[in-house]
Structure formats: structure tokens, C-alpha cells
Design an enzyme around this catalytic site. Structure first.
Site, PDB file in Angstrom:
ATOM      1  N   ARG A  89       0.826  -1.211   0.000  1.00 47.35           N
ATOM      2  CA  ARG A  89       0.000   0.000   0.000  1.00 47.35           C
ATOM      3  C   ARG A  89       0.855   1.254   0.000  1.00 47.35           C
ATOM      4  NH1 ARG A  89      -4.446   0.138   4.466  1.00 47.35           N
ATOM      5  NH2 ARG A  89      -3.064  -1.097   5.788  1.00 47.35           N
ATOM      6  N   ARG A 158      -0.518  -6.585  17.259  1.00 44.46           N
ATOM      7  CA  ARG A 158      -0.623  -5.116  17.338  1.00 44.46           C
ATOM      8  C   ARG A 158      -1.466  -4.710  18.550  1.00 44.46           C
ATOM      9  NH1 ARG A 158      -1.308  -4.328  10.742  1.00 44.46           N
ATOM     10  NH2 ARG A 158       0.919  -3.880  10.378  1.00 44.46           N
ATOM     11  N   HIS A 182      -9.136  -8.882   8.126  1.00 44.66           N
ATOM     12  CA  HIS A 182      -7.958  -8.031   8.324  1.00 44.66           C
ATOM     13  C   HIS A 182      -8.331  -6.663   7.785  1.00 44.66           C
ATOM     14  CE1 HIS A 182      -3.819  -7.295   9.096  1.00 44.66           C
ATOM     15  NE2 HIS A 182      -3.432  -7.212   7.844  1.00 44.66           N
TER      16      HIS A 182
END
Length: 316
Positions: A89, A158, A182
């Protein structure tokens, strides 16, 4: 030893995954492939030169692949193939923006895995991962347990990190879990989150937990925005490598992954982030655990969101 693992894609994500897999020293060979001529061979040479320093014997082999599948014969006999190929990305891009461009890449990779490594367990990490996992299964025509994707291991890591930082406790004292997909429909499971065995809800107010959930959901985008070029790879590669290790060792360890769900939680016929037992054949079984009503509703919502998108990938 004697085991072989392939990592497709030698970007930061793929090369770091290959390095971690080599350093485990449980494989005889790690094959790293990429379409860029010379790049995987150069990275392999570099990693191999670290063997005496880090004390591992695993040999890394770098192979450049061509548009018609040239070079893929090197992956023959792989026990596990980790697919990282695709574009990362850029700031402002969503995972979904990558769908069409990465679908073409993943389909071609999957067809070559089918041809050269028909017994391999396939772990997909290319984004958008829920859709690319479904596409890889369709393109390989492998049994669904043999193809799964990475989502929850990374998201949970995370979430764990953010909780530990917020409470100023060691990460080892935090147990957290995320399911669903996700990205936007990630489903955190606060009822299964504890710190030193105490429920997270006893330690943090609901609005603070929600803040950490939102930060986790946007965890990848936060890294992308800071880096400005490229995307996260240290935590993602750690997650992918651990998943491949669980398969190679037939360990039966339970991890949150993107697995085919067929009746569990009242959901059927979709790849979804759930807990599963991993082993030599891929997914040994999906592990169904207690969820609160709102968590279950979130999971069902995530299932429908990814179901619609997964239906679209069949044509890509």
C-alpha cells in the site's frame, strides 16, 4: 531437517520472512523468489553469509521467476509456500484498492504452486488478504484446509502491543485476540483479553479499549503513513514465519488465521479470521470458543462483508 519452505516475493516483507525462517534452523532449504532479476539471489547470498554469525545451517536459495512461470521449478517439493507477492500500500490507499492488481499476481503465483508444489500448504499474506486467500484456493484447487491466510496473528500482536504500552506492562503479561477480517471488519474479542489473568475490562474503561481497537484496526495504515513509502514488514513477517513454523513442525498450535469456515459460529462457506489448530496439512480444525453476543454479531457481520468480496475474486 529435510524440510523446504518457499517465500514468493522478495520485497521487505518476503525477504524478512525468509530471513526469520532460515534463522529458526528447522528447514533444510528456504527458497526466495521474485520477478526482479537477481534480487532474490542477492538477498539469499547475503542471508547465507550470516549463517556462521547467527549459528544456523538452513540454506537460502534465491530464484528469479519469469512471466510464463520460468524458475518456479525451484519450489518443487516445498512443504510450505508463503505468498507475499503483490504491491504494498501507499499512503491513502486501502487494502481494497490493491484488489485487482494483486489478484492477477496472486492467481499466477497460485497456478505455479499448483503445477510445481501440489502438496504444499499455502499461507497467503498478499493484500487484501481475505480475498487473496479465497482466490489462491480457487486457483490452486487445493483442499481448503491446505490454503489459509494471515490476519489475526498480526492484528492480535498489534493489539497486544498497544495494550501493553497503555498499561505499561510487559507484552508477555497480555493475552489478546482479534477475529473477523484483516482491516475494517476486524473483530477484537475483549472478553478474551487479559493482563496477568485479569480481564482487560477491569483495567481500562470501555472508551479506552475502543480507542486501542480502532488503532489496531488501522495498525497497518498508521505504519504506512509514517513510512511514506512501503508498508509494515517486521511484525507481519514475524507472524507469517510463526505460522509456517507451526505447519512445518506439525505443532497443533492454535492461532487466529484466515481459514475456511464451514458451520462454526453458525457461519458457512467463507474464508474468515478465526482461531484454528495448525499442522502439517494446514488447518487441522477451526477452534470455536465462547464469544459474547456482540462479538459473535461482529464476526457474522465480518463474514458477510468478506463473503461479498470473495465472490468477486472468482472472476479476477
Amino acid at each position: 531437517m529435510g524440510k523446504k519452505v518457499t517465500v514468493v516475493g522478495a520485497g521487505f516483507y518476503g525477504s524478512t520472512t525468509a530471513q526469520r525462517l532460515a534463522e529458526y534452523d528447522i528447514f533444510e532449504t528456504v527458497v526466495l523468489t521474485d520477478i526482479i532479476d537477481g534480487k532474490p539471489a542477492g538477498l539469499a547470498l547475503d542471508i547465507n553469509q550470516s549463517r556462521s554469525i547467527e549459528g544456523f545451517e538452513t540454506k537460502v536459495v534465491g530464484v528469479s521467476t519469469g512471466p510464463n512461470g520460468e524458475g518456479y521449478e525451484a519450489i518443487a517439493g516445498s512443504d510450505v509456500v508463503v505468498v507475499t507477492a503483490g504491491l504494498p500500500r501507499k499512503p491513502g490507499m486501502s487494502r481494497m484498492d490493491l484488489l485487482e492488481v494483486n489478484a492477477k499476481i496472486v492467481r499466477q503465483v497460485a497456478e505455479n504452486i499448483k503445477k510445481y508444489a501440489p502438496n504444499a500448504v499455502v499461507i497467503v499474506v498478499s493484500n487484501p488478504v481475505d480475498e487473496m486467500t479465497a482466490l489462491a484456493q480457487l486457483a490452486t484447487e487445493f483442499p481448503r484446509n491446505q490454503v489459509f491466510g494471515q490476519a489475526g496473528v498480526l492484528d492480535t500482536a498489534r493489539f497486544t502491543n498497544f495494550i501493553a504500552e497503555e498499561l505499561n506492562v510487559p507484552v508477555s503479561s497480555v493475552k489478546a485476540l482479534t477475529l473477523g477480517s484483516h482491516g475494517d471488519t476486524m473483530v477484537p474479542v475483549p472478553s478474551r483479553c487479559t493482563v496477568d489473568g485479569k480481564p482487560l475490562s477491569d483495567l481500562l474503561p470501555a472508551d479506552k479499549i475502543e480507542e486501542l481497537v480502532v488503532r489496531t484496526r488501522n495498525g497497518g495504515a498508521e505504519v504506512v503513513a509514517l513510512l511514506k513509502t512501503g508498508s509494515a514488514y517486521y511484525a507481519p513477517s514475524a507472524a507469517a514465519a510463526r505460522m509456517a513454523k507451526a505447519v512445518a513442525e506439525d505443532s497443533g498450535v492454535v492461532m487466529p488465521v484466515c481459514a475456511w469456515v464451514d458451520g462454526e459460529y453458525g457461519i458457512s462457506g467463507v474464508y474468515l479470521g478465526v482461531e484454528a489448530e495448525l499442522g502439517a496439512q494446514g488447518i487441522k480444525k477451526v477452534v470455536e470458543d465462547k464469544l459474547t453476543e456482540s462479538e459473535l454479531a461482529g464476526l457474522k457481520e465480518a463474514a458477510e462483508a468478506v463473503r461479498a468480496k470473495q465472490a468477486d475474486v472468482a472472476h479476477l
